[in-house]
Design a protein around this motif. Structure first.
Motif, PDB file in Angstrom:
ATOM      1  N   GLY A 178       0.790  -1.231   0.000  1.00 53.89           N
ATOM      2  CA  GLY A 178       0.000   0.000   0.000  1.00 53.89           C
ATOM      3  C   GLY A 178       0.822   1.281   0.000  1.00 53.89           C
ATOM      4  O   GLY A 178       0.292   2.351   0.263  1.00 53.89           O
ATOM      5  N   ASP A 179       2.104   1.180  -0.311  1.00 50.99           N
ATOM      6  CA  ASP A 179       2.961   2.368  -0.361  1.00 50.99           C
ATOM      7  C   ASP A 179       3.017   2.880  -1.797  1.00 50.99           C
ATOM      8  O   ASP A 179       4.006   2.715  -2.503  1.00 50.99           O
ATOM      9  N   GLU A 180       1.911   3.509  -2.230  1.00 46.81           N
ATOM     10  CA  GLU A 180       1.812   3.964  -3.617  1.00 46.81           C
ATOM     11  C   GLU A 180       2.859   5.014  -3.967  1.00 46.81           C
ATOM     12  O   GLU A 180       3.366   5.040  -5.076  1.00 46.81           O
ATOM     13  N   ALA A 181       3.179   5.877  -3.012  1.00 47.32           N
ATOM     14  CA  ALA A 181       4.156   6.938  -3.278  1.00 47.32           C
ATOM     15  C   ALA A 181       5.515   6.328  -3.637  1.00 47.32           C
ATOM     16  O   ALA A 181       6.140   6.718  -4.618  1.00 47.32           O
ATOM     17  N   ARG A 182       5.952   5.360  -2.852  1.00 51.39           N
ATOM     18  CA  ARG A 182       7.241   4.713  -3.128  1.00 51.39           C
ATOM     19  C   ARG A 182       7.165   3.913  -4.424  1.00 51.39           C
ATOM     20  O   ARG A 182       8.103   3.915  -5.214  1.00 51.39           O
ATOM     21  N   ALA A 183       6.045   3.246  -4.643  1.00 49.51           N
ATOM     22  CA  ALA A 183       5.879   2.475  -5.875  1.00 49.51           C
ATOM     23  C   ALA A 183       5.965   3.391  -7.093  1.00 49.51           C
ATOM     24  O   ALA A 183       6.588   3.048  -8.091  1.00 49.51           O
ATOM     25  N   ALA A 184       5.369   4.576  -6.993  1.00 46.39           N
ATOM     26  CA  ALA A 184       5.371   5.518  -8.118  1.00 46.39           C
ATOM     27  C   ALA A 184       6.738   6.159  -8.319  1.00 46.39           C
ATOM     28  O   ALA A 184       7.116   6.491  -9.446  1.00 46.39           O
ATOM     29  N   GLU A 185       7.510   6.322  -7.255  1.00 45.32           N
ATOM     30  CA  GLU A 185       8.832   6.939  -7.358  1.00 45.32           C
ATOM     31  C   GLU A 185       9.858   6.015  -8.006  1.00 45.32           C
ATOM     32  O   GLU A 185      10.752   6.470  -8.716  1.00 45.32           O
ATOM     33  N   THR A 186       9.765   4.734  -7.747  1.00 44.03           N
ATOM     34  CA  THR A 186      10.798   3.800  -8.181  1.00 44.03           C
ATOM     35  C   THR A 186      11.006   3.782  -9.697  1.00 44.03           C
ATOM     36  O   THR A 186      12.149   3.877 -10.145  1.00 44.03           O
TER      37      THR A 186
END
Length: 168
Positions: free
Chosen positions: A30-38
């Motif tokens: 559920g860590d969308e921010a980190r998923a989107a940054e990678t």
């Protein structure tokens, strides 16, 4: 991710597969921010973003509380010049149906041939099922016609299920 970054700084290889696993793991927790940054950092680590990378990111969009994230991811994918595949469209259509946005699901379905993918029954079925549950006869007929025009077979069990939903 930081482990992969340290490997790259030491001159060791970093595979796109490892980064995709990080995106998928972030999506799953559920860590969308980190998923989107990678994916934004793939090039800085000597790799290229690929369709599977974005499909992993689309998993971060799964759920009703993330209504527009999947559209944003898809648009970023296209902007990067990454070609969507069948899995991409399955995720996009299912997410739209989950968010009860049949119009958007149909828009994604109609984009399939534009990107050279073949229309599959798995693209049409969620829309048909949702339309049947909602009693939306027009959409059921529209999807049946679309399936016929796309040479996609819908078996009698699926149609029977949709008809049963329409009757209820």
């Amino acid at each position: 991710y930081y482990h992969m970054e340290a490997r790259y700084k030491r001159g060791q290889s970093v595979s796109v597969h490892s980064l995709d696993v990080i995106v998928l793991a972030c999506s799953k927790i559920g860590d969308e921010a980190r998923a989107a940054e990678t994916p934004q950092s793939y090039r800085s680590l000597g790799t290229q973003v690929r369709t599977t990378s974005y499909n992993c990111l689309l998993l971060a969009a799964a759920g009703k509380r993330k209504v527009s994230f999947h559209r944003t991811v898809f648009e970023a994918m296209i902007k990067e010049g990454i070609q969507p595949n069948s899995s991409t469209f399955k995720l996009l259509i299912r997410q739209s149906v989950l968010n009860e946005n049949i119009v958007e699901a149909i828009e994604f379905l109609e984009m399939v041939p534009t990107f050279g993918a073949r229309t599959e029954v798995e693209f049409i079925f969620p829309i048909l099922e949702r339309a049947g549950r909602a009693g939306d006869l027009d959409t059921v007929f529209r999807m049946c016609k679309y399936a016929l025009d796309s040479d996609v077979g819908i078996d009698s069990v699926v149609l029977g299920h949709v008809i049963k939903n329409l009757r209820e």
